[in-house]
Write a protein that holds these residues in place. Structure first.
Motif, PDB file in Angstrom:
ATOM      1  N   LEU A  55       9.776  31.667  45.131  1.00  0.00           N
ATOM      2  CA  LEU A  55       9.666  30.309  44.598  1.00  0.00           C
ATOM      3  C   LEU A  55      11.044  29.659  44.551  1.00  0.00           C
ATOM      4  O   LEU A  55      11.980  30.208  43.968  1.00  0.00           O
ATOM      5  CB  LEU A  55       9.041  30.334  43.206  1.00  0.00           C
ATOM      6  N   VAL A  56      11.139  28.482  45.166  1.00  0.00           N
ATOM      7  CA  VAL A  56      12.416  27.778  45.257  1.00  0.00           C
ATOM      8  C   VAL A  56      12.337  26.495  44.430  1.00  0.00           C
ATOM      9  O   VAL A  56      11.554  25.590  44.757  1.00  0.00           O
ATOM     10  CB  VAL A  56      12.745  27.422  46.721  1.00  0.00           C
ATOM     11  N   PRO A  57      13.110  26.367  43.338  1.00  0.00           N
ATOM     12  CA  PRO A  57      13.047  25.146  42.529  1.00  0.00           C
ATOM     13  C   PRO A  57      13.671  23.964  43.250  1.00  0.00           C
ATOM     14  O   PRO A  57      14.717  24.080  43.887  1.00  0.00           O
ATOM     15  CB  PRO A  57      13.850  25.522  41.275  1.00  0.00           C
ATOM     16  N   LEU A  58      12.994  22.814  43.149  1.00  0.00           N
ATOM     17  CA  LEU A  58      13.534  21.575  43.690  1.00  0.00           C
ATOM     18  C   LEU A  58      13.946  20.627  42.575  1.00  0.00           C
ATOM     19  O   LEU A  58      15.009  20.011  42.636  1.00  0.00           O
ATOM     20  CB  LEU A  58      12.499  20.904  44.603  1.00  0.00           C
ATOM     21  N   ILE A  59      13.087  20.484  41.545  1.00  0.00           N
ATOM     22  CA  ILE A  59      13.398  19.631  40.389  1.00  0.00           C
ATOM     23  C   ILE A  59      12.885  20.323  39.136  1.00  0.00           C
ATOM     24  O   ILE A  59      11.790  20.892  39.131  1.00  0.00           O
ATOM     25  CB  ILE A  59      12.723  18.248  40.472  1.00  0.00           C
ATOM     26  N   THR A  60      13.661  20.254  38.055  1.00  0.00           N
ATOM     27  CA  THR A  60      13.215  20.721  36.752  1.00  0.00           C
ATOM     28  C   THR A  60      13.410  19.587  35.751  1.00  0.00           C
ATOM     29  O   THR A  60      14.484  18.995  35.694  1.00  0.00           O
ATOM     30  CB  THR A  60      14.016  21.952  36.298  1.00  0.00           C
ATOM     31  N   TRP A  61      12.359  19.300  34.969  1.00  0.00           N
ATOM     32  CA  TRP A  61      12.450  18.265  33.939  1.00  0.00           C
ATOM     33  C   TRP A  61      12.582  18.902  32.566  1.00  0.00           C
ATOM     34  O   TRP A  61      12.235  20.074  32.369  1.00  0.00           O
ATOM     35  CB  TRP A  61      11.206  17.371  33.983  1.00  0.00           C
ATOM     36  N   ARG A 150       9.958  33.583  62.892  1.00  0.00           N
ATOM     37  CA  ARG A 150      10.708  32.396  63.303  1.00  0.00           C
ATOM     38  C   ARG A 150      10.367  31.210  62.412  1.00  0.00           C
ATOM     39  O   ARG A 150      11.266  30.470  61.981  1.00  0.00           O
ATOM     40  CB  ARG A 150      10.411  32.061  64.765  1.00  0.00           C
ATOM     41  N   ALA A 151       9.086  31.002  62.127  1.00  0.00           N
ATOM     42  CA  ALA A 151       8.683  29.890  61.270  1.00  0.00           C
ATOM     43  C   ALA A 151       9.264  30.052  59.871  1.00  0.00           C
ATOM     44  O   ALA A 151       9.765  29.077  59.272  1.00  0.00           O
ATOM     45  CB  ALA A 151       7.157  29.807  61.208  1.00  0.00           C
ATOM     46  N   GLY A 152       9.217  31.268  59.329  1.00  0.00           N
ATOM     47  CA  GLY A 152       9.796  31.502  58.010  1.00  0.00           C
ATOM     48  C   GLY A 152      11.279  31.207  57.978  1.00  0.00           C
ATOM     49  O   GLY A 152      11.792  30.617  57.014  1.00  0.00           O
ATOM     50  N   ARG A 153      11.992  31.593  59.037  1.00  0.00           N
ATOM     51  CA  ARG A 153      13.431  31.325  59.107  1.00  0.00           C
ATOM     52  C   ARG A 153      13.711  29.835  59.168  1.00  0.00           C
ATOM     53  O   ARG A 153      14.623  29.328  58.489  1.00  0.00           O
ATOM     54  CB  ARG A 153      14.027  32.033  60.325  1.00  0.00           C
ATOM     55  N   LEU A 154      12.934  29.096  59.956  1.00  0.00           N
ATOM     56  CA  LEU A 154      13.141  27.648  60.060  1.00  0.00           C
ATOM     57  C   LEU A 154      12.916  26.960  58.720  1.00  0.00           C
ATOM     58  O   LEU A 154      13.660  26.039  58.343  1.00  0.00           O
ATOM     59  CB  LEU A 154      12.201  27.074  61.124  1.00  0.00           C
ATOM     60  N   LEU A 155      11.908  27.382  57.975  1.00  0.00           N
ATOM     61  CA  LEU A 155      11.645  26.789  56.669  1.00  0.00           C
ATOM     62  C   LEU A 155      12.772  27.104  55.699  1.00  0.00           C
ATOM     63  O   LEU A 155      13.223  26.229  54.945  1.00  0.00           O
ATOM     64  CB  LEU A 155      10.317  27.293  56.115  1.00  0.00           C
ATOM     65  N   GLU A 157      15.904  27.780  56.425  1.00  0.00           N
ATOM     66  CA  GLU A 157      17.099  27.017  56.829  1.00  0.00           C
ATOM     67  C   GLU A 157      16.989  25.569  56.378  1.00  0.00           C
ATOM     68  O   GLU A 157      17.982  24.968  55.929  1.00  0.00           O
ATOM     69  CB  GLU A 157      17.277  27.098  58.345  1.00  0.00           C
ATOM     70  N   ALA A 158      15.794  24.988  56.486  1.00  0.00           N
ATOM     71  CA  ALA A 158      15.603  23.603  56.043  1.00  0.00           C
ATOM     72  C   ALA A 158      15.771  23.491  54.530  1.00  0.00           C
ATOM     73  O   ALA A 158      16.376  22.529  54.031  1.00  0.00           O
ATOM     74  CB  ALA A 158      14.221  23.107  56.470  1.00  0.00           C
ATOM     75  N   LEU A 159      15.265  24.470  53.788  1.00  0.00           N
ATOM     76  CA  LEU A 159      15.441  24.466  52.334  1.00  0.00           C
ATOM     77  C   LEU A 159      16.917  24.533  51.958  1.00  0.00           C
ATOM     78  O   LEU A 159      17.357  23.929  50.973  1.00  0.00           O
ATOM     79  CB  LEU A 159      14.695  25.648  51.712  1.00  0.00           C
ATOM     80  N   GLY A 160      17.673  25.260  52.747  1.00  0.00           N
ATOM     81  CA  GLY A 160      19.097  25.392  52.467  1.00  0.00           C
ATOM     82  C   GLY A 160      19.882  24.108  52.629  1.00  0.00           C
ATOM     83  O   GLY A 160      21.022  24.013  52.156  1.00  0.00           O
ATOM     84  N   THR A 164      16.521  16.470  49.611  1.00  0.00           N
ATOM     85  CA  THR A 164      16.251  15.269  50.410  1.00  0.00           C
ATOM     86  C   THR A 164      16.039  15.606  51.877  1.00  0.00           C
ATOM     87  O   THR A 164      15.114  15.114  52.524  1.00  0.00           O
ATOM     88  CB  THR A 164      17.401  14.258  50.259  1.00  0.00           C
ATOM     89  N   ALA A 165      16.901  16.475  52.402  1.00  0.00           N
ATOM     90  CA  ALA A 165      16.787  16.842  53.812  1.00  0.00           C
ATOM     91  C   ALA A 165      15.505  17.631  54.060  1.00  0.00           C
ATOM     92  O   ALA A 165      14.844  17.443  55.082  1.00  0.00           O
ATOM     93  CB  ALA A 165      18.003  17.663  54.230  1.00  0.00           C
ATOM     94  N   PHE A 166      15.142  18.509  53.127  1.00  0.00           N
ATOM     95  CA  PHE A 166      13.968  19.349  53.342  1.00  0.00           C
ATOM     96  C   PHE A 166      12.682  18.529  53.401  1.00  0.00           C
ATOM     97  O   PHE A 166      11.867  18.705  54.303  1.00  0.00           O
ATOM     98  CB  PHE A 166      13.862  20.410  52.248  1.00  0.00           C
ATOM     99  N   VAL A 167      12.474  17.643  52.408  1.00  0.00           N
ATOM    100  CA  VAL A 167      11.208  16.907  52.392  1.00  0.00           C
ATOM    101  C   VAL A 167      11.074  15.991  53.601  1.00  0.00           C
ATOM    102  O   VAL A 167       9.967  15.627  53.992  1.00  0.00           O
ATOM    103  CB  VAL A 167      11.035  16.092  51.085  1.00  0.00           C
TER     104      VAL A 167
END
Length: 339
Positions: A55-61, A150-155, A157-160, A164-167
């Motif tokens: 689980l990768v956090p993007l926003i926490t309120w 490969r798909a897991g790696r691409l996802l 890398e995008a999360l990294g 803003t870039a990921f979404v």
């Protein structure tokens, strides 16, 4: 001297009476903030890394910056044709296979997310773009993200590259809401997923789960708050007037399901028996084959986060359970701090 002892005894009796009342009505004590700060989960529960659960956090309120209906701006973008990180023959072929297998239904995913960082109080909003996907696309994204290296790696890398870039390059997928539910007495609802469901059968969840639907009928569009309320109605038969304020505390990415995950907490105005009665009458009741209401205490929640026994004696917790339990505890502590 006697009158001093009398006053002291009266004060002690008043404190004890209030404590008993709070435990009966609220499932805990409403003590000053100094006491609340000591109501921590165990060291092991606090140290639990949800990243190890995929689980990768993007926003926490938080209580200082809550996500309210007034601070959430949602724009509905219809079906977008745009490049994404899984674009290619493999993804298109997997979508076709999923459709041929019968996967269908309109879903929704996040394509734009802008968060104000608090430079001025008038702009404390969260702007979200929601686009249409379908269930076949969701299942294709999930399968490739989980099974194709490969798909897991691409996802990853995008999360990294950051939120803003990921979404902006995320593939068509879904938004899944996890809702921790407490009854009027403060007990926490646990549910075991039945063998009839396709994903994570026989695993225990903290509360309920629901997937966002894309709707473009006038007045029917669904934002985060609408998704949570629909989940409560469809899974438990709870209407908005049956619950207190929603607390949405966490939004992130699930690597196991390759989708966005939203975590919310709510306290019902009904007791457990009435909620169970309504749940058993819901059309989604087949999704669960066992329910348990557990005390919402430091010991119970800490054991849950650390992977203790489930109500059936197993340890088959959903990978989301530690996160949802911890978010429910955080929401309750914020609630008490506001008393």
């Amino acid at each position: 001297m006697g009158w001093l002892l009398g006053i002291g005894g009266a004060l002690l009796l008043g404190v004890v009476t209030n404590l008993v009342y709070d435990f009966v009505k609220f499932g805990g004590s409403r003590l000053p903030l100094a006491r609340v700060r000591r109501a921590h989960l165990s060291a092991g529960a606090r140290a639990h890394d949800v990243g190890a659960d995929g689980l990768v956090p993007l926003i926490t309120w938080s209580a200082a910056r809550p996500l309210t209906p007034g601070s959430l701006v949602t724009r509905y973008e219809g079906r977008l044709r745009r490049p994404h990180v899984l674009d290619g023959t493999d993804w298109a072929e997997e979508v076709a296979r999923q459709r041929a297998a019968g996967a269908a239904g309109r879903t929704a995913y996040i394509t734009r997310l802008t968060v104000d960082h608090g430079e001025h109080s008038a702009a404390r909003v969260c702007e979200v773009g929601i686009a249409e996907s379908d269930y076949a696309e969701c299942m294709a994204t999930t399968r490739l993200g989980r099974e194709d290296p490969r798909a897991g790696r691409l996802l990853r890398e995008a999360l990294g590259q950051g939120l803003t870039a990921f979404v902006a390059v995320a593939p068509p997928t879904m938004v899944s809401a996890c809702v921790a539910v407490r009854d009027r007495a403060g007990r926490l609802l646990l549910l075991r997923r039945s063998l009839a469901v396709n994903t994570f059968p026989a695993q225990w969840t903290v509360g309920i789960n629901e997937t966002m639907k894309y709707r473009d009928e006038p007045g029917a569009a669904e934002d985060f708050h609408g998704l949570v309320h629909r989940a409560l109605e469809e899974e438990l038969g709870l209407l908005p007037e049956d619950v207190g304020p929603l607390v949405i505390g966490w939004l992130g990415w699930s690597e196991r399901a390759s989708c966005y995950t939203l975590v919310a907490t709510v306290r019902a105005r009904l007791d457990a028996a009435e909620i169970d009665r309504r749940r058993e009458a819901c059309h989604s009741t087949f999704e669960h084959d066992m329910a348990a209401w557990v005390p919402f205490t430091r010991r119970v929640v800490s054991a849950l986060v650390e992977g203790g026994e489930c109500p059936d004696g197993s340890r088959r917790w959903s990978y989301l359970a530690p996160l949802v339990a911890r978010e429910a505890w955080r929401a309750a502590q914020q609630e008490r701090a506001n008393w």
